[in-house]
Scaffold this motif. Structure first.
Motif, PDB file in Angstrom:
ATOM      1  N   VAL A  34       0.336  -1.208   0.229  1.00 23.55           N
ATOM      2  CA  VAL A  34       0.183  -0.162  -0.159  1.00 23.55           C
ATOM      3  C   VAL A  34       0.413   0.990   0.121  1.00 23.55           C
ATOM      4  N   TYR A  35       1.618   1.658   1.116  1.00 16.95           N
ATOM      5  CA  TYR A  35       2.642   2.654   0.703  1.00 16.95           C
ATOM      6  C   TYR A  35       4.474   2.263   0.195  1.00 16.95           C
ATOM      7  N   SER A  36       4.953   3.368  -0.143  1.00 20.79           N
ATOM      8  CA  SER A  36       6.679   2.533   0.331  1.00 20.79           C
ATOM      9  C   SER A  36       6.459   4.010   1.015  1.00 20.79           C
ATOM     10  N   GLY A  37       7.579   4.272   1.610  1.00 17.79           N
ATOM     11  CA  GLY A  37       9.048   4.923   2.413  1.00 17.79           C
ATOM     12  C   GLY A  37      10.277   4.726   2.407  1.00 17.79           C
ATOM     13  N   LYS A  38      10.493   6.016   2.471  1.00 16.94           N
ATOM     14  CA  LYS A  38      12.425   6.585   2.049  1.00 16.94           C
ATOM     15  C   LYS A  38      12.396   4.515   2.731  1.00 16.94           C
ATOM     16  N   VAL A  39      12.488   4.170   3.846  1.00 17.75           N
ATOM     17  CA  VAL A  39      13.100   2.906   3.980  1.00 17.75           C
ATOM     18  C   VAL A  39      12.493   1.909   5.172  1.00 17.75           C
ATOM     19  N   ARG A  40      11.003   2.283   4.575  1.00 17.47           N
ATOM     20  CA  ARG A  40       9.807   1.131   4.837  1.00 17.47           C
ATOM     21  C   ARG A  40       9.140   0.821   3.388  1.00 17.47           C
ATOM     22  N   GLU A  41       7.957  -0.478   4.181  1.00 18.66           N
ATOM     23  CA  GLU A  41       7.153  -0.732   3.438  1.00 18.66           C
ATOM     24  C   GLU A  41       6.190  -1.279   4.107  1.00 18.66           C
ATOM     25  N   LEU A  42       4.931  -0.363   4.018  1.00 23.33           N
ATOM     26  CA  LEU A  42       3.242  -0.887   4.260  1.00 23.33           C
ATOM     27  C   LEU A  42       2.912  -2.063   3.375  1.00 23.33           C
ATOM     28  N   TYR A  43       2.104  -2.789   3.930  1.00 24.56           N
ATOM     29  CA  TYR A  43       1.464  -3.904   3.192  1.00 24.56           C
ATOM     30  C   TYR A  43      -0.316  -3.906   3.863  1.00 24.56           C
ATOM     31  N   ALA A  57      -5.632  -3.952  10.060  1.00 26.82           N
ATOM     32  CA  ALA A  57      -4.582  -3.883  10.197  1.00 26.82           C
ATOM     33  C   ALA A  57      -3.653  -4.087   8.680  1.00 26.82           C
ATOM     34  N   LEU A  58      -2.090  -3.706   9.202  1.00 27.21           N
ATOM     35  CA  LEU A  58      -1.215  -3.586   8.562  1.00 27.21           C
ATOM     36  C   LEU A  58       0.034  -3.859   8.689  1.00 27.21           C
ATOM     37  N   LEU A  59       1.178  -4.307   8.364  1.00 24.39           N
ATOM     38  CA  LEU A  59       2.095  -5.168   7.954  1.00 24.39           C
ATOM     39  C   LEU A  59       2.868  -3.765   7.335  1.00 24.39           C
ATOM     40  N   LEU A  60       3.486  -3.521   8.946  1.00 25.95           N
ATOM     41  CA  LEU A  60       5.060  -2.905   8.702  1.00 25.95           C
ATOM     42  C   LEU A  60       6.766  -3.912   8.358  1.00 25.95           C
ATOM     43  N   VAL A  61       6.995  -3.246   7.188  1.00 29.51           N
ATOM     44  CA  VAL A  61       7.985  -3.660   7.011  1.00 29.51           C
ATOM     45  C   VAL A  61       9.824  -2.858   6.780  1.00 29.51           C
ATOM     46  N   ASN A 101       0.809  -0.500  22.369  1.00 29.53           N
ATOM     47  CA  ASN A 101       0.385   0.268  21.094  1.00 29.53           C
ATOM     48  C   ASN A 101      -0.055  -0.433  20.201  1.00 29.53           C
ATOM     49  N   HIS A 102      -0.165  -0.338  19.427  1.00 30.22           N
ATOM     50  CA  HIS A 102      -0.308  -0.927  17.776  1.00 30.22           C
ATOM     51  C   HIS A 102       0.009  -2.507  17.534  1.00 30.22           C
ATOM     52  N   VAL A 103       1.173  -3.250  18.318  1.00 35.42           N
ATOM     53  CA  VAL A 103       1.704  -4.231  17.731  1.00 35.42           C
ATOM     54  C   VAL A 103       0.037  -5.304  17.924  1.00 35.42           C
ATOM     55  N   LEU A 121       2.831  -7.145  12.175  1.00 34.40           N
ATOM     56  CA  LEU A 121       1.945  -6.833  11.988  1.00 34.40           C
ATOM     57  C   LEU A 121       1.023  -6.040  13.010  1.00 34.40           C
ATOM     58  N   VAL A 122       0.143  -4.640  12.686  1.00 38.61           N
ATOM     59  CA  VAL A 122      -0.193  -3.395  13.900  1.00 38.61           C
ATOM     60  C   VAL A 122      -1.709  -3.151  13.377  1.00 38.61           C
ATOM     61  N   ARG A 123      -2.498  -2.700  14.646  1.00 36.13           N
ATOM     62  CA  ARG A 123      -3.606  -2.709  14.145  1.00 36.13           C
ATOM     63  C   ARG A 123      -3.629  -1.019  13.051  1.00 36.13           C
ATOM     64  N   ARG A 124      -3.817  -1.140  12.652  1.00 36.97           N
ATOM     65  CA  ARG A 124      -5.174   0.174  11.682  1.00 36.97           C
ATOM     66  C   ARG A 124      -5.894   1.241  12.048  1.00 36.97           C
ATOM     67  N   LEU A 125      -4.846   1.969  12.531  1.00 40.36           N
ATOM     68  CA  LEU A 125      -5.646   2.974  13.371  1.00 40.36           C
ATOM     69  C   LEU A 125      -6.027   4.346  13.043  1.00 40.36           C
ATOM     70  N   ASP A 126      -6.744   5.314  13.383  1.00 35.40           N
ATOM     71  CA  ASP A 126      -6.580   6.852  12.922  1.00 35.40           C
ATOM     72  C   ASP A 126      -5.726   7.485  12.737  1.00 35.40           C
ATOM     73  N   MET A 127      -4.467   7.738  12.823  1.00 34.94           N
ATOM     74  CA  MET A 127      -3.422   8.285  12.470  1.00 34.94           C
ATOM     75  C   MET A 127      -3.354   9.670  12.823  1.00 34.94           C
ATOM     76  N   VAL A 128      -3.289  10.328  13.666  1.00 34.65           N
ATOM     77  CA  VAL A 128      -2.848  11.813  14.180  1.00 34.65           C
ATOM     78  C   VAL A 128      -2.412  12.254  13.579  1.00 34.65           C
ATOM     79  N   ALA A 251       2.053   4.537  17.643  1.00 32.54           N
ATOM     80  CA  ALA A 251       1.785   3.535  16.133  1.00 32.54           C
ATOM     81  C   ALA A 251       3.835   3.888  16.195  1.00 32.54           C
ATOM     82  N   ASP A 252       3.220   2.695  13.669  1.00 33.32           N
ATOM     83  CA  ASP A 252       4.991   3.509  13.410  1.00 33.32           C
ATOM     84  C   ASP A 252       5.834   3.065  14.789  1.00 33.32           C
ATOM     85  N   GLU A 253       7.344   2.932  14.508  1.00 34.94           N
ATOM     86  CA  GLU A 253       8.564   2.989  15.040  1.00 34.94           C
ATOM     87  C   GLU A 253       9.199   4.095  15.932  1.00 34.94           C
TER      88      GLU A 253
HETATM   89  C1  PZK Z   1       1.151   4.122   9.224  1.00 36.60           C
HETATM   90  N1  PZK Z   1       2.870   5.238   8.279  1.00 36.60           N
HETATM   91  C2  PZK Z   1       4.264   5.276   7.997  1.00 36.60           C
HETATM   92  C3  PZK Z   1       5.425   2.953   7.993  1.00 36.60           C
HETATM   93  C4  PZK Z   1       5.727   3.123   5.879  1.00 36.60           C
HETATM   94  C5  PZK Z   1       4.914   3.735   5.902  1.00 36.60           C
HETATM   95  N2  PZK Z   1      -1.095   1.451  12.424  1.00 36.60           N
HETATM   96  C6  PZK Z   1      -0.695   2.368  11.698  1.00 36.60           C
HETATM   97  N3  PZK Z   1      -2.302   2.606  10.966  1.00 36.60           N
HETATM   98  C7  PZK Z   1      -2.414   2.865  10.025  1.00 36.60           C
HETATM   99  N4  PZK Z   1      -1.886   4.068   9.102  1.00 36.60           N
HETATM  100  C8  PZK Z   1      -0.360   3.588   9.659  1.00 36.60           C
HETATM  101  C9  PZK Z   1       0.006   3.140  11.036  1.00 36.60           C
HETATM  102  C10 PZK Z   1       1.691   2.538  11.675  1.00 36.60           C
HETATM  103  N5  PZK Z   1       2.051   2.546  12.148  1.00 36.60           N
HETATM  104  C11 PZK Z   1       1.915   4.360   9.624  1.00 36.60           C
HETATM  105  N6  PZK Z   1       1.639   5.568   7.700  1.00 36.60           N
HETATM  106  C12 PZK Z   1       0.265   4.950   7.942  1.00 36.60           C
HETATM  107  C13 PZK Z   1       4.795   3.935   7.070  1.00 36.60           C
HETATM  108  C14 PZK Z   1       5.689   2.187   7.854  1.00 36.60           C
HETATM  109  C15 PZK Z   1       6.213   2.065   6.202  1.00 36.60           C
HETATM  110  F1  PZK Z   1       5.730   2.780   4.003  1.00 36.60           F
END
Ligand code: PZK
Length: 329
Positions: A34-43, A57-61, A101-103, A121-128, A251-253
């Motif tokens: 779903v998204y590429s950060g500079k050094v991480r990926e979101l699935y 849920a989301l997978l933060l890689v 935390n979201h883990v 694997l993290v809970r999908r949140l409404d991010m601030v 959330a996040d790291e």
């Molecule tokens: C979320 N990011 C930044 C992280 C990326 C980008 N728990 C969550 N729920 C909804 N959205 C996010 C999170 C978290 N954490 C985090 N963008 C959205 C991000 C990792 C890789 F590419």
């Protein structure tokens, strides 16, 4: 990490290599990218019964990519993704009495083997929609703002502070989330309150400071200073608090070298740029004649020699082991 990108790891990818083939995200069966950060990926996990991406849920890689001077480098740092993921998980535990935390899981079967150790694997949140930054020491963009205004994000500071000075007390210096490729903009607390409402603003401010304080207490025992950190919060509507409001969740790291500046306490000396725990070898080599790179050219930096890659990998592991007291397996 480069002074101006340490607190905004997802911003400002280099236009030169942002879309290069080597940064194309890996395919992960059972997930959609779903998204590429500079050094991480979101699935997002695909629901087995509906075949649709799940909404909860989301997978933060974390990848082994590294940035320096606002560029994503051509050389990966082996194990960086694992070290930072394991460090972040360790910090979530250290902070558990301050904030949930979201883990959901950091292990199989929720985390696929292909990304074992470097995905959560993290809970999908409404991010601030605010980057929550806490500063215990003054440097980077905070220092630049202080030199122009004697304050940072509306917080007045005493005269005479230098690069690396310990602040009289930790401060909350939020920024707006900038679109990719742009730098985040400083905000005052009042601007944050106007955007997200006073109750949540005051809680994320206080939580950011509490996380920074706890981080510094723990790091101090290991001879490390935590200059500043960026944390992200989300709201979990499925977890109402005592008053029926959505819980605020970390959330996040958290408290990794990519989201924070760690300095060796032994060499801390206000009045000059501090040694970076993780990136010093990379910066020193890139700015040395050996690299042949001119930082002001706007060109992408060259690949790192093996000895710089290996020394940098060792620094990440050293930081993990020093902070956690654990051996990196
Ligand atoms: C979320 N990011 C930044 C992280 C990326 C980008 N728990 C969550 N729920 C909804 N959205 C996010 C999170 C978290 N954490 C985090 N963008 C959205 C991000 C990792 C890789 F590419």
């Amino acid at each position: 990490m480069s002074p101006e990108s340490a607190l905004s790891p997802e911003s400002a990818p280099s236009p030169e290599n942002a879309l290069s083939p080597e940064s194309a995200p890996a395919e992960l069966p059972g997930f959609v990218h779903v998204y590429s950060g500079k050094v991480r990926e979101l699935y997002a996990p695909v629901d087995r019964s509906t075949g649709e991406a799940t909404q909860d849920a989301l997978l933060l890689v974390a990848t082994d990519r590294m940035s320096a001077y606002d560029f994503i480098l051509d050389s990966d740092i082996p194990d960086k993704g694992k070290v930072l993921t394991q460090l972040s998980l360790w910090w979530f535990d250290q902070l558990a009495d301050i904030i949930p935390n979201h883990v959901i899981s950091s292990q199989a079967p929720e985390v696929p083997d292909a990304v074992a150790g470097r995905a959560v694997l993290v809970r999908r949140l409404d991010m601030v929609p605010v980057e929550c930054i806490g500063r215990a020491y003054l440097t980077g963009s905070g220092l630049a703002e202080y030199r122009e205004t004697s304050s940072v994000c509306g917080v007045p500071l005493p005269a005479g502070l230098q690069d690396g000075s310990l602040l009289p007390a930790p401060i909350f210096t939020p920024t707006s989330k900038a679109p990719i490729g742009q730098h985040d903009q400083p905000m005052t607390y009042d601007e944050v309150a106007a955007q997200i409402g006073e109750p949540i603003a005051s809680r994320v401010r206080d939580l950011t400071i509490a996380i920074l304080r706890r981080g510094n207490e723990i790091a101090a025992e290991r001879g490390i200073l935590l200059a500043d950190t960026k944390v992200e919060f989300g709201l979990d509507a499925s977890r109402p608090d005592a008053s029926g409001n959505p819980a605020i969740v970390l959330a996040d790291e958290v408290l990794t070298p990519d989201s924070s500046r760690f300095w060796p306490a032994a060499s801390w000396q206000p009045g000059r740029a501090q040694e970076s725990y993780d990136k010093q070898f990379v910066r020193d080599w890139l700015t040395s004649p050996a690299s042949g790179w001119d930082r002001s050219s706007g060109e992408a930096p060259p690949a790192l020699p093996d000895h710089i890659v290996e020394a940098t990998r060792s620094k990440y592991i050293e930081a993990f082991e020093a902070l956690t007291g654990r051996t990196f397996a």
